[in-house]
Structures are given as structure tokens and as C-alpha cells.
Design a protein around this motif. Structure first.
Motif, PDB file in Angstrom:
ATOM      1  N   SER A 231      42.252  41.168  47.839  1.00 16.84           N
ATOM      2  CA  SER A 231      42.751  40.568  46.597  1.00 16.84           C
ATOM      3  C   SER A 231      41.666  40.542  45.523  1.00 16.84           C
TER       4      SER A 231
ATOM      5  N   ILE B 101      41.413  35.390  40.358  1.00 20.60           N
ATOM      6  CA  ILE B 101      42.001  35.487  41.699  1.00 20.60           C
ATOM      7  C   ILE B 101      41.348  34.522  42.684  1.00 20.60           C
TER       8      ILE B 101
ATOM      9  N   SER C  17      42.988  33.868  46.393  1.00 16.03           N
ATOM     10  CA  SER C  17      42.695  35.169  46.998  1.00 16.03           C
ATOM     11  C   SER C  17      43.086  35.305  48.466  1.00 16.03           C
TER      12      SER C  17
ATOM     13  N   THR D 210      49.482  41.246  48.389  1.00 21.48           N
ATOM     14  CA  THR D 210      48.891  42.257  47.518  1.00 21.48           C
ATOM     15  C   THR D 210      49.671  42.384  46.220  1.00 21.48           C
TER      16      THR D 210
ATOM     17  N   THR E 131      48.851  39.645  43.921  1.00 18.76           N
ATOM     18  CA  THR E 131      47.509  39.860  43.378  1.00 18.76           C
ATOM     19  C   THR E 131      47.563  40.750  42.144  1.00 18.76           C
TER      20      THR E 131
END
Length: 490
Positions: free
Chosen positions: A251, A289, A293, A298, A301
Motif C-alpha cells: 500500500s 496512506i 496502510s 489494493t 489504496t
């Protein structure tokens, strides 16, 4: 015995599940995060004018050492000691008493307690130093030291305990994986308050707040080292070498890349793909992030990275070009605004994780309640950091007088004024013909003429024309005539 009664009780080894692989990963992560302090110094020194380079580097190195000493003496126990009414930690681990190498602590069952304390030391050391990019080129050295120490004590320690150390925000359900709220929101708000309090630098309007950087390759090196160090910053916050750490590292990189891509595209639309823009885009994604994170997918992110890119880019244009806030390196937007965005969006995209050994690992389903708690956490920390920062500045001003150097000394450069050294001996630090300080600092060569900044004006002519009409042409003519002379590094 009497001595045994005076000592705090030892940790119970039965609750520990020490793992050599996890321990190794946290040691590596600690080293990576430690490297972020000099990386920050290199980035800021390259982005600022050359006559202030050593000043900002000295602040980073001296601050790191001083804040680490504070963490060993009393910082750790105030953050992670047994909670006193959810507000601050008890002084049971002063001087790291009972912070053992052979047993775990209550916050991480799989690594030695001393390693957890050392890892958290890196976070405590870098947080106040983020604000150096806001008051750069102005703040007196003694005021910097006093402000940094007091801000760490009165802002970082309580906020860290509230969320990570068993305090009331953590008990309410506020989540922060690696410091989006604890570090970036608190430092970002503090940076904004300092910038507004101490005022603008001389010639702020001449450059529209964007003073020419002195060494972009150095800034690029600093950005690269920060990018790499952030893998340990976020990945290490999993406190284990497992799937959560992998999620955090992935991330981290993805958010940085998407945020930088947003900055790149917008820079190409409005003027040119400036290196400074790419650097800022990377850092905006990394800061944004941080809070989420290890706990998001994904795909989430990607969304956060893009959002942080837009928020930071247009936020800086609003802050500097329209509101004329002289946050030298835009800390309140690159760190503060993006940290808040990431923390709030954690309440939207957070996902449930499997059972783990880290007390930092969170178990929740995304809900409106979680979203609301994230907003509450950001608001409380931001408000507290802002108010306390302002009060500290008022107290220091009453004690020290003016917090910043006068314009003549700022023009001479904080390297020489505060430290008696210069970073680049082949560059003149004083303007030709300047009296007063020119005699005091006669050891610096004044016979070298710095290049005119025609290229800087040309490169930014489109933006300047858009914001101030024909003013940019007037400024360029003044520069060519020597009336508005400002050389690179000055």
C-alpha cells in the motif's frame, strides 16, 4: 527485599510468543525509520535556499538526538505506560525501567519490549521535525530547541497515548495503523499554526511563495530515502513479518506512485513536469496512506493515493497562491491534509483482519460508526495540536521576544547567523554592497555574483500571469535591471 518492593513487577513470560523472524523485521524497520530523519534533512535542505541548508540539517540531527534522549528518560512511559484516566501514561518505565530485552511488553507479544520501545522512539523523534519545513529560514535556534522540546512533551506524548498507548481515543475505537493521525495530522496542524503565527518571509509575493530550491538533486536523494524508509515506517507498524506487513508495504508504494502520477499530470497541464512537484506528490501519497496502510485492499489504496494527490496539489495552490500562507515546504498540506484524508477513508475502506499477535492489529467491519470515529479522532487531535501549538508560541514569544530573526539576518542566512558555517563556499551569501552584516560576516566571499533568476521567472511565467496579470512581466524587468535581484541560493 526492600529493593524488590521498589521495582515494578516484571512482565509475565507466559503471555509472550517471541518470534525471531518478527524481531528481525522490526530491527530492520527501526533502522529504515531512523534513516528518515537525515533523509528529511536532505530533502528540506535541497528544497530551500542554500544559505539556510546547514540550519535545516542541524535542526534535524540535533532534534533527533535530543528527542531520543527525552524518549529514553520519560517519553516512552508517558506514551505507553499504564494509562492514567486515558490521558497519559504512568511514570512506571522512567529510564526504561522494566523495559526488557528478554521479555515482551503489553503492546507487542512477539518481540522484546526494548525493541518495541526503540521502534517507537523513531516515530517520536521525527514527528516534531516534520514542522521544520514550515518555519524554515526564519525561526531562531534557541526558539527552535525550546519549541521542539515543549511540543513533543505537550502534544506528541499525549496524542500518542490517546490512540496507541491505551488512551481514551483508542478505547472509543479510533484507528491509526502507523501514524496518520498521531504523526501527520498533529504535525501538519502544528505546522500551519506556526506558519501563520510567525508570518511570511521577505519577498514572499515576489516568488508567490515558491522560493527557488538550491539543490534539487539533494532533494531527490532525500525523497528517495524517505520513500524507502517509509517501508519500515508502515511495514514495521504491523509489528510482525506477516501478511499485515506485506499489505502495509504494498500500500505504501502504490499510494506514493498514484499520488506522484496525479502531481505529474497536473503539473504538465498547468505548466511543466517540475521535479519538485513529483517529489511532493510522492510524499503526499506516503503520508496519506500511513493511517490505513495495513488494513485496506489494493484497490482502496489506489483511491486514497489519487485522492491525496488531488487534495495536496490543489490545497497548496489555494494555501500559497490565494491565502498567502508561508508554510515554506507545505507541511500542512503534504502531511496534515493527506494524513487526515487517509485516516478518515480508513473508516470507509478498512477491512477485517485475521487474528494476530500484535495489539496494533485491528478487528472491525467498515461502518458509519467507524467512519464517524475516524472523523472524531482527526478533529480532536487537530484541534488539540493547534491550540497547544499556538499557546506554546505565545509563551515562547513572551519569554524570548521575537521568535524569528530580523530580515537582515534572514537575508544573511541562518547557516552563518546561527552556526557560523556555510554549506556552499563558492556561493555568496550576502548581497553585494550590503552594509552592517556584511562587515560582521566578512569571511564569506562577496566578490562572486550569483546568477540572475530570469530562468526561474520564465519557467513560472504562465502561473504568475494567470494569478497576477502583467505583474510577472514587471517583476522580470525589475530582476533584469538589478532592482529585484535575487540569486539562486539567496
Amino acid at each position: 527485599s526492600r529493593l524488590q518492593k521498589m521495582l515494578p513487577p516484571k512482565h509475565l513470560g507466559a503471555d509472550c510468543n517471541m518470534d525471531s523472524g518478527d524481531t528481525t523485521w522490526i530491527i530492520v524497520s527501526t533502522a529504515l525509520v531512523l534513516g528518515m530523519s537525515p533523509a528529511l534533512a536532505f530533502f528540506e535542505a535541497g528544497m530551500l535556499r542554500s544559505k539556510h541548508s546547514l540550519s535545516i540539517i542541524s535542526q534535524a540531527f540535533a532534534g533527533n538526538a535530543l528527542l531520543s534522549v527525552m524518549w529514553l528518560l520519560f517519553g516512552y512511559t508517558l506514551c505507553f505506560g499504564p494509562s492514567i484516566n486515558g490521558l497519559i501514561g504512568a511514570p512506571s518505565h522512567l529510564l526504561w525501567i522494566d523495559v526488557r530485552y528478554d521479555q515482551c511488553g503489553p503492546h507487542a507479544k512477539n518481540i522484546p519490549a526494548a525493541l518495541f520501545a526503540l521502534f517507537q522512539m523513531m516515530f517520536a523523534s521525527i514527528t516534531p521535525l516534520l514542522m521544520t519545513g514550515s518555519f524554515a529560514e526564519r525561526l531562531r535556534w534557541d526558539c527552535f530547541l525550546a519549541f521542539t522540546v515543549l511540543w513533543e512533551l505537550l502534544v506528541y506524548y499525549p496524542v500518542c497515548h490517546w490512540i496507541w498507548g491505551g488512551g481514551f481515543l483508542g478505547a472509543w475505537g479510533v484507528k491509526d495503523f502507523a501514524g496518520g493521525i498521531v504523526i501527520h495530522v498533529s504535525a501538519g496542524v502544528g505546522a500551519l499554526v506556526v506558519a501563520l503565527y510567525i508570518g511570511r518571509r521577505k519577498d514572499f509575493h515576489l516568488y508567490h511563495g515558491e522560493f527557488p530550491p538550491s539543490n534539487l538533486p539533494l532533494a531527490g536523494i532525500g525523497t528517495a530515502l524517505l520513500w524507502m524508509g517509509w517501508f519500515g515506517f508502515n511495514g514495521g507498524s504491523a509489528l510482525q513479518a506477516g501478511n499485515i506487513a506485506v499489505s502495509a508495504v504494498v500500500s505504501t508504494h502504490i499510494a506514493a506512485c498514484f499520488s506522484a502520477s496525479v502531481w505529474l499530470i497536473l503539473s504538465m497541464i498547468y505548466h511543466r513536469p517540475a521535479a519538485t512537484g513529483i517529489f511532493n506528490g510522492v510524499l503526499a501519497g506516503l503520508a496519506g496512506i500511513t493511517a490505513a496502510s495495513g488494513w485496506i485492499s489494493t484497490q482502496a489504496t489506489i483511491f486514497i493515493g489519487i485522492t491525496c494527490g488531488f487534495v495536496s496539489y490543489y490545497g497548496i495552490r489555494l494555501s500559497k497562491a490565494r491565502l498567502h500562507v508561508d508554510d515554506a515546504l507545505d507541511v500542512h498540506m503534504i502531511h496534515g491534509a493527506t494524513g487526515a484524508v487517509g485516516a478518515v477513508l480508513l473508516g470507509v475502506f478498512g477491512r477485517r483482519e485475521s487474528e494476530g499477535v500484535s495489539s496494533f492489529e485491528v478487528h472491525f467491519h467498515t461502518s458509519w460508526t467507524q467512519f464517524g470515529m475516524q472523523v472524531v479522532g482527526v478533529f480532536i487531535v487537530g484541534l488539540y495540536a493547534g491550540v497547544v501549538t499556538w499557546l506554546l508560541l505565545r509563551i515562547l514569544e513572551n519569554q524570548f521576544g521575537k521568535l524569528t530573526h530580523d530580515e537582515e539576518r534572514q537575508q544573511a542566512g541562518l547557516d552563518w547567523v546561527d552556526h557560523g558555517e556555510v554549506a556552499y563556499h563558492r556561493l555568496a551569501v550576502l548581497p553585494p554592497g550590503k552594509q552592517g552584516l556584511a562587515e560582521e560576516y566578512s569571511t564569506i566571499s562577496e566578490d562572486l555574483q550569483l546568477p540572475m533568476e530570469d530562468e526561474y521567472f520564465r519557467k513560472n511565467a504562465a502561473i504568475m500571469q494567470e494569478e497576477s496579470g502583467t505583474e510577472s512581466d514587471k517583476l522580470l524587468n525589475l530582476a533584469r535591471q538589478g532592482k529585484g535581484r535575487v540569486g539562486y541560493g539567496l
